[in-house]
Design an enzyme around this catalytic site. Structure first.
Site: not given
Ligand code: VGL
Ligand code: ZN
Length: 210
Positions: A151, A106, A46, A8, A52
């Site tokens: 993540c 994802k 992400d 991410d 969402h």
């Molecule tokens: C993430 C919060 C929401 C991450 C992704 O990449 O850690 N954290 N979506």
């Molecule tokens: Zn997210």
């Protein structure tokens, strides 16, 4: 066989983004250098539809960082982030993605969040990464990216649980750390689960002697 997994590393998780991780952009040069040292480079992205379920904005009276109960357990609520096709969802512009073989998206199902690169947050619905790794004989994952306490952690824990040798490169990750202490707790959880921890400096020695 080993691979680098970049989690991410997107605009919304970097300073100026919707869910900025402090110093999130600082790891980009390190990650680029690491990508050059690995034969296999994989990434996650992400990738949420608007509205969402993890967005505080869709739950009346809720604020980002509140938690709610869902059918799959507790869910932290976030500012709207990484909307499919938006600039915020794009990779950091300085991230060199030339060598990336696979991008796992994802969080694209509206009703369920997905932190881990392996499973959605119900811990049941697979992303397909496991099959990919097994078919490609990749058994060792070096994990970098954002965010350490979400993540990165969930990916490392699932990877270890599924029998992969997982190592997190500590100077090539950054965490949200809100509430404070979640990054430290993440390191503890990962260490208890058998996830290894290294640094780019220690790793270049390791890779050079192979
Ligand atoms: C993430 C919060 C929401 C991450 C992704 O990449 O850690 N954290 N979506
Ligand atoms: Zn997210």
């Amino acid at each position: 066989m080993q691979a680098l997994l970049i989690v991410d590393l997107q605009n919304d998780f970097c300073p100026g983004g919707a869910l900025a991780v402090p110093e999130g952009d600082r790891i980009v040069p390190l990650v680029n250098r690491l990508a050059g040292q690995f034969e296999h480079v994989l990434q996650t992205q992400d990738w949420h539809p608007s509205g969402h379920h993890s967005f505080a904005s869709v739950h009346e009276g809720r604020e980002p960082f509140d938690t709610i109960q869902t059918s799959y357990g507790e869910q932290t609520l976030w500012p709207d982030h990484c909307i499919q096709g938006s600039k915020g969802a794009a990779f950091h512009p300085d991230l060199d993605t030339t060598d990336t073989e696979l991008i796992v998206r994802k969080g694209f199902r509206r009703e369920i969040d997905s932190y881990s690169a392996f499973f959605e947050n119900d811990h049941e619905t697979p992303t397909g990464l496991m099959g990919y790794l097994r078919e490609r004989d990749i058994d060792t994952l070096y994990v970098v990216g954002l965010a350490t306490d979400f993540c990165v952690k969930w990916t490392a824990l699932d990877g270890a649980e599924q029998g992969f040798d997982v190592c997190v490169i500590e100077d090539a990750v950054r965490g949200i750390d809100q509430p404070e202490g979640t990054v430290e707790e993440a390191w503890n959880e990962m260490s208890e689960a058998g996830v290894r921890r290294t640094s780019t400096e220690a790793l270049s020695g390791e890779l050079a002697t192979e």
